[in-house]
Enzyme design. Structure first.
Site: not given
Ligand code: NDP
Ligand code: BG6
Length: 514
Positions: A200, A262
């Site tokens: 992103h 990033h």
């Molecule tokens: P979460 O930990 O919130 O997981 C997302 C969903 O995945 C959960 O709500 C759950 O949904 C499912 N999940 C979580 N753990 C497991 C597991 N062990 N096995 C199977 N399903 C699982 O992650 P994020 O939303 O924070 O991140 C998702 C992706 O986005 C990652 O790859 C992360 O690196 C990327 N990302 C995240 C950012 C952020 O700010 N959060 C920013 C940029 C990238 P359910 O239980 O309903 O199946």
């Molecule tokens: C995500 C990382 O990709 O970027 C997070 O998983 C981090 O750990 C985030 O906080 C930072 O994004 P931004 O846009 O807030 O700089």
């Protein structure tokens, strides 16, 4: 389509004619969906940039009704959108919001999803594009991809302009071999032009502006090289901790979470050669060339090129916060790093010998991301006698966030009868010039994926070149004493060892944002 449009002068009219689309979000109950994806979709709908026929499916293991997921989208907009909820606009989208409960390795759930999408197409009387958004922890990327293949969803409308597409979140793999494996699996189900590996940071306005700054202005290119630049610093500092993402973060750490993706994107855009055009392949080719020119790092713990850190308890903006090992959900004996600093050398004609210092960490003194290009000191000593201070080095600071803008540090004469020279700053601030409500990165990137513009996404070989550099670091940490971890106090600018990394090279980190 992707290679024809200018990625930086966005022609929004093209988006207004974008094809009917279903977006399926895997991991729809998660943090990213709530904080970024739903607000992005809402803001696109507010600007009438979503296709006229637009459908959203959440997919996850949680049992959730269509109504509950729909309600969740409203909460997410209320809490995280840059613009307030417009109920009328979102109600139109809500009519087409669905949720499919299932395990990511449950083929039947994928088949059920396929049937529901088929029903939508039958009701519309025509085909529709499907965009899969994999927003789960990387551990489940593989079963999702396999089931998309087996259920026939991946191959839907293959060979036509409505062929399915897939957005995959970072980190793409855990190391070189897993990234290769992921590329292998994904390319079994999708062709490269259907794959959108998202980072992103590439969707951030200031990051896109980096290329405009470098290549739409003639004054920088002649001095953008080893003859004039002494060193470059790239800082992405966050004041927050793991923020409810302990499960993911403790498995990941700063190198996989920020540096490999990033930070490498920032580095590529700052240092790459001018692309021959703004077509996606031309820009991606230059990025890969640059990454290939980075020299292997010296992995010695003392006097090497890499510093690994973990925060201990401290104060953030005056409030006490716990150390990483005391965070909820983190293993109390965790050796996961929350900070990495490194010094890179790019062995090409433009940069050889110019250190590129990068650092990123959680629970640092403040949230700030910036790139600082330090130019070599002015030659000679014209002002040595009269000046009471050392001349400051000219520095160009590109502030990615917050308070987005560019600052140039210059030396200026203080008005008066004596010749006193003082550093001054020339500022350009986005908010002052353009107003502050700019689109979020995810708006831009989702829109690009819908219309099929992959310029701001990562190509498969790019991920592997980057891992090729970083996998050896991960391996060296495994066998190092205390896993190579230095500590730093929450609220500081990182471990002392990171200061030494620069001091050994006669440099010092800038105090960012000033
Ligand atoms: P979460 O930990 O919130 O997981 C997302 C969903 O995945 C959960 O709500 C759950 O949904 C499912 N999940 C979580 N753990 C497991 C597991 N062990 N096995 C199977 N399903 C699982 O992650 P994020 O939303 O924070 O991140 C998702 C992706 O986005 C990652 O790859 C992360 O690196 C990327 N990302 C995240 C950012 C952020 O700010 N959060 C920013 C940029 C990238 P359910 O239980 O309903 O199946
Ligand atoms: C995500 C990382 O990709 O970027 C997070 O998983 C981090 O750990 C985030 O906080 C930072 O994004 P931004 O846009 O807030 O700089």
């Amino acid at each position: 389509m992707s290679d024809e449009k200018h990625p930086f002068l966005h022609d929004l009219s093209k988006h207004r004619g974008s094809p009917s689309t279903v977006i399926v979000i895997f991991g729809a109950s998660g943090d990213l969906t709530a904080r970024k994806l739903i607000p992005a979709l809402f803001n696109l709908s507010l600007d009438s940039l979503l296709p006229n026929d637009f459908y959203l499916f959440g997919f996850g293991r949680k049992t959730m009704s269509k109504e509950e997921f729909s309600e969740l989208t409203v909460t997410s907009i209320l809490e995280h959108s840059r613009r307030p909820l417009n109920q009328e606009v979102w109600a139109r989208i809500q009519q087409n919001i669905f949720f499919e409960t299932g395990d990511y390795d449950d083929l039947q759930a994928f088949k059920a999803l396929h049937n529901k999408i088929q029903t939508i197409e039958n009701n519309l009387g025509r085909n529709i594009q499907i965009l899969f958004y994999v927003s789960t922890p990387p551990s489940v990327f593989k079963p999702i991809l396999e089931n998309l293949g087996k259920s026939g969803l991946a191959s839907k409308h293959r060979g036509s302009p409505l062929a399915s597409k897939i957005i995959v979140e970072k980190p793409f793999g855990r190391d070189l071999s897993s990234a290769k494996e992921l590329n292998r699996i994904i390319s079994k189900e999708f062709t490269e032009d259907q794959i959108y590996r998202i980072d992103h940071y590439l969707g951030k306005e200031t990051v896109q502006d980096l290329l405009v700054l470098r290549f739409a202005n003639s004054i920088f290119e002649p001095i953008w090289n080893l003859k004039y630049v002494e060193y470059v610093e790239i800082t992405v500092a966050e004041d927050m901790g793991v923020a409810g993402r302990a499960g993911y973060y403790d498995q990941s750490g700063a190198l996989r979470d920020m540096i490999q993706n990033h930070m490498m994107q920032l580095l590529s855009l700052v240092a790459m050669e001018p692309p021959i055009s703004t077509k996606s392949e031309d820009i991606r080719d230059e990025k890969v060339k640059l990454l290939k020119a980075i020299q292997p790092l010296n992995l010695k713990l003392q006097g090497g090129d890499v510093v690994r850190g973990q925060y201990t308890e401290g104060l953030i903006h005056g409030d006490k916060v716990v150390g990483f090992r005391e965070e909820k959900g983190i293993n109390p004996h965790s050796w996961t790093e929350t900070y990495v600093a490194l010094c890179l050398n790019i062995n090409n004609w433009r940069w050889n010998g110019v250190p590129f210092y990068m650092r990123s960490g959680k629970r640092m003194a403040r949230r700030v991301s910036e790139i600082a290009v330090h130019f070599r000191p002015a030659p000679g000593s014209l002002f040595k006698e009269s000046n009471k201070f050392d001349l400051a080095q000219n520095t160009l600071v590109i502030q990615i966030q917050p308070d987005e803008g560019t600052t140039l540090l210059l030396n200026s004469k203080v008005p008066g009868l004596e010749t006193i020279i003082q550093p001054v700053k020339m500022h350009f601030r986005y908010a002052t010039t353009f107003g502050s409500n700019t689109p979020e990165a995810y708006e831009r990137l989702i829109l690009d994926a819908i219309i099929g513009d992959s310029t701001l996404f990562i190509r498969g070989d790019e991920t592997e070149v980057s891992w090729n550099l970083y996998s050896p670091i991960l391996e060296s940490w495994q066998s190092a004493k205390d896993h190579g971890i230095e500590t730093y106090t929450a609220g500081s600018w990182g471990p002392v060892a990171a200061d030494l990394l620069l001091a050994e090279r006669k440099h010092a980190w800038r105090k960012p944002g000033f």
